[in-house]
Scaffold this active site. Structure first.
Site: not given
Ligand code: ATP
Length: 339
Positions: A228, A232
């Site tokens: 995650d 990003d």
């Protein structure tokens, strides 16, 4: 082809319809079913993800999901519908590609994909407090079965898409029982794919290299939380969160969703970048429906429109156009190449 469409909250209601328009321009005969979920829906009904939406997603086996607002404090009966949906549909692999895009905010030479385990780690939601709320505890779960499954998926994807190297990312030096198991099993699976070069990095070192030299990476195989965060970071090199697509896949089922959230700071203004959602639909076409040609046509249309200098305000403000106008240009490009 049937697709369950869940716009959700915030910019989801702006960028998801844009992606549906592009899909329908590229492919005829897709049946689209809109469905409810998210924070706004929870405020009205007390339920973040109604059974009808889950049933529709299971029936369609293809989902386009926007975003749901997620308060950073506990709210009774609320949970993030996207995380629940991934678990219910057993979409165990999350694919998050980043490559150079023709905008000034993107970095030349970058072409990587983060393959993120999607069902375990600290995302299992087993959290509680002790000592009258003075101690918070979260359980981190890693299993051999799920790690083997995600590792095979990553190596098979690398073969299918001609990627040369997989970097396994973990923090086994500290979490010897959980990340240690992830590392051990991933390296075991790697031995079955001797045609793919394998290396490994601690997650903090991987974060450093993601900033310093992202072209170092080809494919990253990692667990839920690290995936995650690293994806990003990678998204910044692809032009920003407004441009970062993702696809969660299971066996015969897939959820396309932009990496970004509901972006409350710009929601309702008609200025959100629909590229992440549009490229997520292209991933659905390629990996789930096996429609490589249409996936490419969409990607080429996005590239062409960006190369002509058209952009939304997240790229840069001067000369920025609206979500709808940007989508119109992509549809016009697709229509021109199809006739
Ligand atoms: P959430 O709680 O849903 O994660 P957030 O605002 O914390 O919301 P994001 O929605 O991912 O996280 O947004 C992070 C930043 O990126 C915000 O400044 C937002 O405006 C910007 N952003 C996200 N998506 C887009 C988009 N599609 N177009 C333009 N800017 C975007």
């Amino acid at each position: 082809m049937e697709m369950c469409v869940i716009p959700g909250d915030g910019v989801g209601v702006e960028v998801i319809p844009a992606a549906v328009r592009v899909l329908q321009e590229a492919v005829s005969g897709v049946q689209v079913h809109y469905a409810d979920a998210g924070w706004d829906y929870f405020q009205k009904t007390g339920n973040p993800l109604p059974d009808e939406t889950v049933a529709l997603a299971q029936q369609c086996k293809a989902v386009l999901y926007g975003a749901a607002a997620s308060p950073s404090y506990p709210v009774d009966h609320y949970y993030i519908p996207g995380v629940r949906l991934r678990r219910v549909l057993k979409t165990y692999a999350n694919l998050r590609p980043t490559r150079y895009m023709p905008v000034p905010t993107s970095r030349p030479g970058v072409d990587l994909i983060v393959v993120r385990e999607n069902t375990e780690d600290v995302y299992v939601g087993q959290e509680y407090t002790q000592d009258s709320g003075r101690v918070g505890i979260s359980e981190k779960v890693v299993t051999r079965e799920a790690t083997e499954r995600i590792a095979h998926k990553a190596f098979q994807l690398a073969r299918r898409t001609n990627r040369q190297k997989i970097t396994i990312v973990h923090k086994a030096s500290v979490m010897t029982q959980t990340d240690g198991l992830f590392r051990k099993v991933a390296l075991e699976v790697a031995q079955e794919y001797s045609d793919i070069v394998t290396d490994e990095l601690l997650v903090d070192t991987a974060a450093y290299w993601m900033v310093k030299n992202p072209a170092r990476f080809d494919m990253i195989l990692t667990s839920n939380l690290y995936g995650d965060i690293l994806s990003d970071m990678a998204a910044a090199w692809g032009g920003g969160l407004g441009m970062a697509p993702s696809l969660s896949i299971g066996d015969g089922v897939a959820i396309a969703e932009p990496v970004h959230g509901c972006a409350p700071d710009i929601a309702g203004q008609g200025i959100a970048n629909p590229t992440a959602s549009i490229l997520s639909v292209a991933m659905l076409l390629r990996h789930h429906w096996d429609r490589e040609q249409e996936a490419r046509q969409i990607e080429e249309a996005v590239h062409a429109v960006l190369s002509e200098g058209d952009h939304t305000t997240d790229i840069y403000s001067e000369g920025a156009i609206s979500t709808v106008d940007f989508t119109d240009k992509i549809c016009a490009h697709l229509s021109a190449t199809r006739t």
